[in-house]
Design an enzyme around this catalytic site. Structure first.
Site, PDB file in Angstrom:
ATOM      1  N   CYS A  80      38.444  -1.902  38.136  1.00 32.85           N
ATOM      2  CA  CYS A  80      38.678  -0.406  38.598  1.00 32.85           C
ATOM      3  C   CYS A  80      37.176   0.342  38.287  1.00 32.85           C
ATOM      4  O   CYS A  80      36.213  -0.233  39.398  1.00 32.85           O
ATOM      5  CB  CYS A  80      39.530   0.370  37.750  1.00 32.85           C
ATOM      6  SG  CYS A  80      40.077   1.958  38.770  1.00 32.85           S
ATOM      7  N   HIS A 172      44.774  -2.157  37.315  1.00 32.05           N
ATOM      8  CA  HIS A 172      44.506  -2.433  35.721  1.00 32.05           C
ATOM      9  C   HIS A 172      45.542  -3.649  35.096  1.00 32.05           C
ATOM     10  O   HIS A 172      46.519  -3.394  34.731  1.00 32.05           O
ATOM     11  CB  HIS A 172      44.779  -1.235  35.056  1.00 32.05           C
ATOM     12  CG  HIS A 172      43.810  -0.129  35.134  1.00 32.05           C
ATOM     13  ND1 HIS A 172      42.912   0.138  34.344  1.00 32.05           N
ATOM     14  CD2 HIS A 172      43.689   0.558  36.266  1.00 32.05           C
ATOM     15  CE1 HIS A 172      41.883   1.069  34.601  1.00 32.05           C
ATOM     16  NE2 HIS A 172      42.314   1.468  35.840  1.00 32.05           N
ATOM     17  N   GLU A 174      45.205  -5.253  32.650  1.00 29.30           N
ATOM     18  CA  GLU A 174      45.444  -5.058  30.984  1.00 29.30           C
ATOM     19  C   GLU A 174      46.562  -4.390  30.518  1.00 29.30           C
ATOM     20  O   GLU A 174      46.834  -4.425  29.410  1.00 29.30           O
ATOM     21  CB  GLU A 174      44.140  -4.579  30.378  1.00 29.30           C
ATOM     22  CG  GLU A 174      43.940  -2.925  30.624  1.00 29.30           C
ATOM     23  CD  GLU A 174      43.238  -2.603  31.910  1.00 29.30           C
ATOM     24  OE1 GLU A 174      43.464  -3.462  33.047  1.00 29.30           O
ATOM     25  OE2 GLU A 174      43.052  -1.356  32.025  1.00 29.30           O
TER      26      GLU A 174
HETATM   27  N1  GLN Z   1      38.140   7.017  39.243  1.00 32.19           N
HETATM   28  C1  GLN Z   1      37.204   6.289  38.154  1.00 32.19           C
HETATM   29  C2  GLN Z   1      35.738   6.244  38.745  1.00 32.19           C
HETATM   30  O1  GLN Z   1      35.647   6.624  39.799  1.00 32.19           O
HETATM   31  C3  GLN Z   1      37.772   4.949  37.968  1.00 32.19           C
HETATM   32  C4  GLN Z   1      39.143   5.002  37.397  1.00 32.19           C
HETATM   33  C5  GLN Z   1      39.544   3.792  36.590  1.00 32.19           C
HETATM   34  O2  GLN Z   1      38.694   3.094  36.123  1.00 32.19           O
HETATM   35  N2  GLN Z   1      40.809   3.831  36.111  1.00 32.19           N
HETATM   36  O3  GLN Z   1      34.837   5.660  38.067  1.00 32.19           O
END
Ligand code: GLN
Length: 189
Positions: A80, A172, A174
């Site tokens: 992410c 995610h 995890e």
């Molecule tokens: N929206 C976050 C970003 O732009 C990422 C979200 C996440 O890591 N769950 O950094």
């Protein structure tokens, strides 16, 4: 010797990754300084807020030593915000990024209605059992470099990719009990 995996622990959801990697049989180390990078076999960059993590990487002087390790082949896995940080281009944002995974990403790309959602997703690189993919303000990949291998998709969007020793997921892993994604990363070490 059991591999030692660092988990970048400046901001974001690093605890659950430490747990998942430990449950997969790895030794782990929380990484907050450049000297914490010593002796690592791999590094995981967790989700969180990519702008905040980027600032802390700069302030803590980790960028150059980290890029040296990545460029010399240390496996790295970004989830992410971690995927955003690894990418070569972040659409519409002029924020620091490591620029080593040849993809363009759009932050928070699933829109307000879908800030958080999950799905049972068949990811063939992980076997025939669907994986519970949890997305939290997830980025979308908008361009894939030619050396980037697609390991998983959700509704036509690439969500799990690899370029040599760099792995990235927009979800995610995890937050589930399923260790297959972490085990995939461990197999790259
Ligand atoms: N929206 C976050 C970003 O732009 C990422 C979200 C996440 O890591 N769950 O950094």
């Amino acid at each position: 010797m059991t591999k030692l995996i660092g988990v970048l622990a400046l901001q974001g959801g690093f605890h659950k990754h430490v747990e998942a990697l430990s449950r997969s049989g790895s030794r782990t180390k929380e990484v907050r300084t450049a000297s914490d990078l010593k002796g690592l076999d791999g590094l995981l960059i967790p989700g969180g807020e990519s702008t905040a993590i980027a600032k802390l990487l700069v302030n803590f002087g980790i960028i150059d030593p980290l890029l040296r390790r990545i460029n010399s082949g240390m496996p790295v896995f970004g989830t992410c915000a971690g995927m955003i940080l690894l990418s070569t281009e972040i659409s519409g944002y002029d924020q620091f990024h490591l620029g080593c995974l040849d993809i363009s990403v759009e932050r928070n790309a699933y829109g307000r209605q879908l800030e958080s959602f999950e799905s049972e997703t068949l990811i063939s690189s992980l076997g025939q059992e669907p994986f519970r993919t949890i997305f939290i303000r997830a980025p979308k990949i908008t361009r894939l470099g030619e050396n980037v291998e697609v390991l998983g998709t959700y509704k036509g969007s690439e969500i799990f990719v690899r370029q040599d020793s760099i792995l990235a997921a927009s979800f995610h892993p995890e937050l589930t009990d399923d260790l297959r994604v972490h085990e995939y990363f461990i197999s790259m070490l």
